[in-house]
Design an enzyme around this catalytic site. Structure first.
Site, short mmCIF file in Angstrom:
data_model
loop_
_atom_site.label_atom_id
_atom_site.label_comp_id
_atom_site.label_asym_id
_atom_site.label_seq_id
_atom_site.Cartn_x
_atom_site.Cartn_y
_atom_site.Cartn_z
N GLU A 226 0.88 -1.18 0.00
CA GLU A 226 0.00 0.00 0.00
C GLU A 226 0.90 1.21 0.00
O GLU A 226 1.42 1.62 1.04
CB GLU A 226 -0.91 -0.03 1.24
CG GLU A 226 -1.86 -1.21 1.31
CD GLU A 226 -3.01 -1.09 0.32
OE1 GLU A 226 -3.30 0.02 -0.15
OE2 GLU A 226 -3.62 -2.13 0.02
N CYS A 260 -2.19 9.51 2.48
CA CYS A 260 -1.69 8.90 1.24
C CYS A 260 -2.56 9.23 0.04
O CYS A 260 -2.08 9.25 -1.08
CB CYS A 260 -1.56 7.39 1.41
SG CYS A 260 -3.09 6.62 1.94
P1 NAD Z 1 8.18 4.69 5.02
O1 NAD Z 1 8.17 3.83 3.82
O2 NAD Z 1 9.31 5.63 5.23
O3 NAD Z 1 8.09 3.84 6.36
C1 NAD Z 1 7.12 2.83 6.59
C2 NAD Z 1 7.75 1.66 7.30
O4 NAD Z 1 8.91 1.20 6.63
C3 NAD Z 1 8.17 1.94 8.72
O5 NAD Z 1 7.72 0.88 9.53
C4 NAD Z 1 9.68 1.97 8.67
O6 NAD Z 1 10.29 1.48 9.84
C5 NAD Z 1 10.00 1.07 7.52
N1 NAD Z 1 11.23 1.47 6.81
C6 NAD Z 1 11.60 2.72 6.48
N2 NAD Z 1 12.76 2.71 5.80
C7 NAD Z 1 13.14 1.41 5.70
C8 NAD Z 1 14.25 0.74 5.11
N3 NAD Z 1 15.22 1.42 4.48
N4 NAD Z 1 14.30 -0.60 5.20
C9 NAD Z 1 13.32 -1.28 5.81
N5 NAD Z 1 12.25 -0.70 6.39
C10 NAD Z 1 12.16 0.62 6.34
O7 NAD Z 1 6.79 5.43 4.88
P2 NAD Z 1 6.18 6.53 5.80
O8 NAD Z 1 7.05 7.76 5.78
O9 NAD Z 1 5.82 5.95 7.13
O10 NAD Z 1 4.81 6.87 5.04
C11 NAD Z 1 4.73 7.79 4.00
C12 NAD Z 1 4.43 7.12 2.70
O11 NAD Z 1 3.50 6.08 2.87
C13 NAD Z 1 3.82 8.06 1.69
O12 NAD Z 1 4.38 7.80 0.45
C14 NAD Z 1 2.36 7.67 1.69
O13 NAD Z 1 1.68 7.96 0.52
C15 NAD Z 1 2.44 6.22 1.94
N6 NAD Z 1 1.21 5.74 2.53
C16 NAD Z 1 0.43 4.89 1.82
C17 NAD Z 1 -0.76 4.47 2.36
C18 NAD Z 1 -1.68 3.54 1.62
O14 NAD Z 1 -2.61 3.06 2.23
N7 NAD Z 1 -1.47 3.28 0.35
C19 NAD Z 1 -1.15 4.91 3.61
C20 NAD Z 1 -0.30 5.75 4.30
C21 NAD Z 1 0.89 6.16 3.76
#
Ligand code: NAD
Length: 471
Positions: A226, A260
């Site tokens: 997602e 998002c």
């Molecule tokens: P993110 O991808 O930075 O982080 C999400 C998760 O990934 C966290 O649990 C984090 O610990 C982990 N993570 C981060 N970097 C990592 C790495 N290098 N290796 C392994 N794990 C890692 O996302 P965010 O900043 O929490 O959220 C923002 C993004 O999420 C935006 O792009 C938004 O559009 C998207 N989003 C999508 C939805 C949806 O339902 N489609 C909902 C909310 C947010």
């Protein structure tokens, strides 16, 4: 930025990365005991999850306020009632959903049973994002429980208060062998992703989505991703401008744009842009008073890093509305930018904040061309009272979902799947779609020993002859 934390877990012990295999094995043993295959057990756990919500509403509102300065109303609507409704919907329908499907049978199988049996995958990893930290973690958890899986939940470390709250409450309410919370940031998640899971459900950015998918590939683990992206709004001059502008701005201002499916940018003519700008000033004054910063209804940006990234966008194009910032509070006012060029940095990545750029187009065809030449969005918003034009846009733009003449509201329709396409994700959930996501549909043919059936089917046995394959 928020420091990484490891919350309370496993009866008060804080798990280190070296304990991950043990935690996962515990969940695997629980799954293999067959406990979660029992639908009554699943219902009990879903009811406990509901009770967790009902008995901790105040703590949830406080955690959301601590992480994002989320207002009570947004917390109740999007993080509490939304999740409770999803759980209630599952409880109401679960007995129907779990029934083996009976697809139509061909003549060859008239005497046989042809079934699609619903199997849980096993131990699933669910990784949440920080912007709706409870909803985005617990709606998938509810789906995984409903489908009979065991769960390892990894909340986002960025929304620390909510992560700690889930780590504290989930073992208190849910079965401690089947459902676990593991906390941590990038190093911990990197370790966690080396483990073998039966399914991974990830919510977050597209870049990390690629990392998750690559890790899942090592074990051929299926994934739902997602993700995000730039969700455009197309608006023409046929709409009720008063209502349309409110609906667009509401979708952008909720959670200070950290949604998002927030409208990312607007595509419209110069005339429509001027209408939007003049009405927006009035609407923001109505909603947030004369000093918008003092309004309790407007969130803050989640970390200093995210704040600085957003401030960098404010010199793109020209500020038509807003543009105020306060670093000490991580406040960015609702802002509209005009004269934005497609090549500007703000048009290269998902904004994820309360800044709304407007790019001028003269026709729906030009809007379509603009959108389809970029990555596929998670949501596409069409504001037009012309049904032919809407049809043209719906049919020619690929996006995760579409909402016409409103923003965000398609997500609340519990009979619609929610998910992305292309760079905005793969797979979908909510309601029955969550159940389906966490369910393997196992083909099942049950034959019998009826002598007539055996006689008809015996031509499959050797010795082979041309006669046997001439139909
Ligand atoms: P993110 O991808 O930075 O982080 C999400 C998760 O990934 C966290 O649990 C984090 O610990 C982990 N993570 C981060 N970097 C990592 C790495 N290098 N290796 C392994 N794990 C890692 O996302 P965010 O900043 O929490 O959220 C923002 C993004 O999420 C935006 O792009 C938004 O559009 C998207 N989003 C999508 C939805 C949806 O339902 N489609 C909902 C909310 C947010």
């Amino acid at each position: 930025d928020t420091p990484l934390t490891m919350g309370p877990q496993l009866n008060g012990k804080i798990p280190s990365t070296s304990s991950y295999p043990e935690i996962i094995q515990k969940a695997r043993d629980a799954f293999q005991s067959g406990r979660t295959r029992d639908v009554t057990f699943r219902e009990q756990q879903l009811k406990k999850l509901l009770r967790l919500y009902e008995e901790n509403t105040d703590a949830m509102i406080a955690a959301l306020a601590a992480d994002l300065r989320k207002s009570k109303q947004e917390s109740v609507l999007f993080e509490i009632e939304f999740v409770k409704n999803d759980i209630k919907h599952s409880l109401l329908n679960l007995r129907e959903w779990v029934k083996p499907e009976k697809p139509p049978k061909g003549i060859v199988n008239l005497m046989d049973e042809v079934l699609i049996h619903h199997d849980p995958f096993g131990v699933v990893l669910i990784m949440g994002a920080w912007n709706y930290p409870l909803q985005l973690a617990l709606v998938p958890v509810a789906g995984a429980i409903a489908a009979g899986n065991c769960v390892i939940l990894k909340p986002s470390e960025v929304s620390e208060a909510c992560a700690n709250l889930m780590a504290e409450l989930i073992p208190k309410y849910l079965d401690q062998d089947c459902y676990h919370v593991v906390q941590g940031g990038i190093p911990e998640t990197t370790e966690l992703l080396k483990e073998r899971f039966d399914y991974i459900f990830y919510t977050g950015s597209t870049n990390v989505g690629k990392i998750v998918r690559a890790a899942a590939n090592e074990h051929l683990t299926p994934v739902t991703l997602e993700l995000g992206g730039k969700s455009p709004v197309y608006i023409d001059d046929t709409v009720n401008m008063d209502i349309a502008v409110r609906r667009i701005l509401w979708g952008k201002c909720i959670n200070a744009g950290q949604t998002c499916i927030a409208p990312d940018y607007i595509l419209c003519s110069k005339d429509v842009e001027q209408e939007i700008v003049s009405r927006a000033k009035q609407v923001f004054r109505e909603w947030y008073g004369d000093n918008w910063k003092n309004s309790p209804d407007f969130c803050r940006i989640v970390t200093d890093r995210h704040f600085r990234r957003l401030v960098g966008f404010l010199n793109n194009g020209k500020i038509a509305v807003g543009g105020d910032t306060d670093e000490s509070e991580r406040y960015i006012s609702p802002t509209i930018l005009v004269d934005v060029k497609p090549s500007d940095p703000i048009m290269q990545e998902e904004i994820f904040g309360p800044i709304l750029p407007v790019v001028n187009v003269e026709s729906p065809e030009e809007a379509i061309k603009f959108i389809v030449n970029r990555e596929k969005p998670l949501a596409f918003y069409i504001f037009s009272d012309n049904s032919q034009r809407r049809k043209l846009l719906i049919e020619n733009v690929s996006s995760g979902g579409i909402c016409c003449n409103d923003t965000l509201m398609h997500v609340g329709v519990d009979t619609l799947p929610f998910g992305g396409v292309g760079n905005s994700g793969m797979g979908a959930y909510h309601g029955v779609y969550s159940y389906n996501t966490f369910t393997h549909k196992k083909s099942c043919l049950v034959k019998n020993y009826n002598p007539l059936g055996e006689k008809i089917a015996s031509s499959r046995y050797p010795p082979y002859s041309d006669k046997k394959t001439t139909f």
